[in-house]
Design a protein around this motif. Structure first.
Motif, short mmCIF file in Angstrom:
data_model
loop_
_atom_site.label_atom_id
_atom_site.label_comp_id
_atom_site.label_asym_id
_atom_site.label_seq_id
_atom_site.Cartn_x
_atom_site.Cartn_y
_atom_site.Cartn_z
N ARG A 17 -108.83 92.73 -33.85
CA ARG A 17 -108.60 92.46 -32.44
C ARG A 17 -108.82 90.97 -32.17
O ARG A 17 -109.63 90.32 -32.84
CB ARG A 17 -109.55 93.30 -31.58
N HIS A 18 -108.10 90.45 -31.21
CA HIS A 18 -108.23 89.05 -30.82
C HIS A 18 -108.87 89.02 -29.44
O HIS A 18 -108.32 89.59 -28.49
CB HIS A 18 -106.86 88.37 -30.81
N ILE A 19 -110.02 88.38 -29.33
CA ILE A 19 -110.77 88.41 -28.07
C ILE A 19 -111.14 87.00 -27.63
O ILE A 19 -111.37 86.10 -28.46
CB ILE A 19 -112.04 89.27 -28.19
N LEU A 20 -111.16 86.81 -26.33
CA LEU A 20 -111.54 85.51 -25.76
C LEU A 20 -112.40 85.77 -24.53
O LEU A 20 -111.96 86.40 -23.58
CB LEU A 20 -110.29 84.70 -25.40
N GLY A 21 -113.63 85.29 -24.59
CA GLY A 21 -114.56 85.46 -23.48
C GLY A 21 -114.40 84.37 -22.44
O GLY A 21 -114.48 83.18 -22.76
N LEU A 22 -114.17 84.76 -21.20
CA LEU A 22 -114.10 83.82 -20.09
C LEU A 22 -115.45 83.82 -19.37
O LEU A 22 -115.99 84.88 -19.05
CB LEU A 22 -112.99 84.24 -19.12
N SER A 23 -115.98 82.63 -19.14
CA SER A 23 -117.27 82.52 -18.45
C SER A 23 -117.11 82.13 -17.00
O SER A 23 -118.07 82.16 -16.24
CB SER A 23 -118.14 81.48 -19.16
N GLY A 24 -115.89 81.72 -16.63
CA GLY A 24 -115.69 81.13 -15.32
C GLY A 24 -115.87 79.63 -15.36
O GLY A 24 -115.89 78.98 -14.32
N GLY A 25 -115.99 79.07 -16.57
CA GLY A 25 -116.12 77.63 -16.75
C GLY A 25 -114.83 77.00 -17.25
O GLY A 25 -113.87 77.69 -17.58
N LYS A 26 -114.84 75.67 -17.35
CA LYS A 26 -113.60 74.95 -17.64
C LYS A 26 -113.12 75.13 -19.08
O LYS A 26 -111.91 75.22 -19.33
CB LYS A 26 -113.77 73.46 -17.33
N ASP A 27 -114.03 75.16 -20.06
CA ASP A 27 -113.60 75.17 -21.46
C ASP A 27 -112.97 76.50 -21.86
O ASP A 27 -111.91 76.52 -22.50
CB ASP A 27 -114.78 74.83 -22.38
N SER A 28 -113.60 77.61 -21.49
CA SER A 28 -113.01 78.91 -21.85
C SER A 28 -111.70 79.12 -21.11
O SER A 28 -110.77 79.73 -21.64
CB SER A 28 -114.00 80.04 -21.56
N THR A 29 -111.61 78.61 -19.88
CA THR A 29 -110.36 78.73 -19.13
C THR A 29 -109.26 77.93 -19.80
O THR A 29 -108.12 78.41 -19.95
CB THR A 29 -110.56 78.26 -17.68
N VAL A 57 -101.03 83.80 -28.58
CA VAL A 57 -101.67 85.04 -29.04
C VAL A 57 -101.47 86.10 -27.95
O VAL A 57 -102.38 86.38 -27.17
CB VAL A 57 -103.17 84.82 -29.33
N PRO A 58 -100.28 86.70 -27.89
CA PRO A 58 -100.00 87.65 -26.80
C PRO A 58 -100.86 88.90 -26.81
O PRO A 58 -101.00 89.57 -25.78
CB PRO A 58 -98.51 88.00 -27.03
N GLN A 59 -101.44 89.23 -27.97
CA GLN A 59 -102.30 90.43 -28.05
C GLN A 59 -103.75 90.13 -27.67
O GLN A 59 -104.62 91.01 -27.80
CB GLN A 59 -102.25 91.03 -29.46
N MET A 60 -104.03 88.94 -27.17
CA MET A 60 -105.39 88.55 -26.83
C MET A 60 -105.99 89.48 -25.78
O MET A 60 -105.34 89.85 -24.80
CB MET A 60 -105.42 87.12 -26.30
N GLU A 61 -107.25 89.86 -25.99
CA GLU A 61 -108.02 90.61 -25.01
C GLU A 61 -109.02 89.65 -24.37
O GLU A 61 -109.87 89.08 -25.05
CB GLU A 61 -108.76 91.77 -25.68
N TYR A 62 -108.90 89.48 -23.07
CA TYR A 62 -109.79 88.58 -22.33
C TYR A 62 -110.89 89.41 -21.67
O TYR A 62 -110.63 90.47 -21.12
CB TYR A 62 -109.00 87.82 -21.26
N PHE A 63 -112.11 88.89 -21.74
CA PHE A 63 -113.21 89.63 -21.14
C PHE A 63 -114.15 88.69 -20.41
O PHE A 63 -114.21 87.48 -20.68
CB PHE A 63 -113.99 90.42 -22.21
N PHE A 64 -114.86 89.26 -19.47
CA PHE A 64 -115.89 88.53 -18.73
C PHE A 64 -117.11 89.42 -18.66
O PHE A 64 -117.04 90.56 -18.19
CB PHE A 64 -115.39 88.20 -17.30
#
Length: 270
Positions: free
Chosen positions: A11-23, A33-40
């Motif tokens: 799985r491809h995952i990317l954690g968003l923190s609400g900060g500039k770098d993760s965004t 990476v169209p299959q990316m799963e974004y989480f907070f």
């Protein structure tokens, strides 16, 4: 509840923190990476600006964000830890409210986690030590630095979250990594949230000996409010004179780092 990956592909995952770098990382990769799963990882103690920013990200990029929450909230864990507020020496909030919900979300699946550490940052590491989770650092791999991150945000139309006007890091409203000026501006911007942070210091059945900032309570800090703001304004004026073309957000971050450049938790502040 743990997820199970039936096709055995990572799985491809990317954690968003609400900060500039993760965004900015989400902007960079959402088409690659169209299959990316974004989480907070939602502690339910976030700034309202953080939730507003996540909605902006979803609308602009057309992505879904999984909001992950611990089964038990902050107050439960505060009681479990004997009323000891989280601190740089005891970051139980990160462990219980961020890392554990993420690990439950991934389960035993192989996962590639995309982390927004820039090429101009001297830090590394990842929030989980689980062997099935592999961290990758696209900004480092591509040599992207802070100026590139700000460009990505501007060109996307997402921009910066509103709290960057007075705070340089994402995270809970009572985050112990806040600097003195950020605490003062929390009281100015969200007096209700500041009052709740004060309550956590002062209201405890056995008496409160813990504070959010080292060496003083928030009410004691507030007594120096005018001086803290005045000192900050003088520092910003000096920075503007020294580098007149520098973006305001970078000047703010530089000034706050002069006060305290302790590196915060990667799970909260990217």
């Amino acid at each position: 509840m743990e997820n199970t990956n039936t096709n055995k592909q990572p799985r491809h995952i990317l954690g968003l923190s609400g900060g500039k770098d993760s965004t900015a990382l989400a902007i960079l990769l959402h088409q690659e990476v169209p299959q990316m799963e974004y989480f907070f990882c939602d502690t339910h103690r976030e700034l309202p600006e953080t939730y507003e920013y996540l909605e902006r990200i979803k609308a602009r990029l057309g992505i879904q964000i999984h909001y992950l929450s611990a089964e038990r909230g902050f107050d439960h864990w505060l009681d479990i830890y004997g009323g000891a507020l989280p601190s740089p020496q005891m970051r139980w909030c990160t462990k219980q409210l961020k890392i554990k919900p993420l690990e439950a979300f991934i389960g035993d699946d192989a996962a590639i986690s995309y982390v927004g550490i820039r090429a101009d940052e001297h830090r590394d590491g990842y929030i989980s030590t689980r062997p099935n989770i592999k961290a990758v650092y696209p900004f480092k791999e591509r040599g992207l630095v802070k100026a590139d991150i700000l460009r990505l945000l501007e060109e996307s139309g997402i921009g910066l979250p509103k709290y960057y006007e007075w705070r340089s890091r994402s995270g809970c409203y009572f985050c112990f990594f806040q600097r003195k000026y950020e605490w003062v501006m929390l009281q100015e911007t969200h007096p209700d949230l500041f009052a709740r942070a004060v309550d956590y210091e002062s209201q405890h059945k056995d008496g409160r000996t813990y504070t959010w900032t080292q060496g003083e309570t928030l009410l004691e800090l507030l007594e120096r409010k005018d001086q803290i703001i005045a000192d900050h304004q003088k520092a910003m004026a000096r920075e503007a004179q020294r580098q007149p073309d520098r973006p305001l957000v970078e000047s703010l971050e530089a000034i706050l780092d002069e006060e305290d450049d302790t590196l915060p938790c990667l799970a909260c502040h990217l």
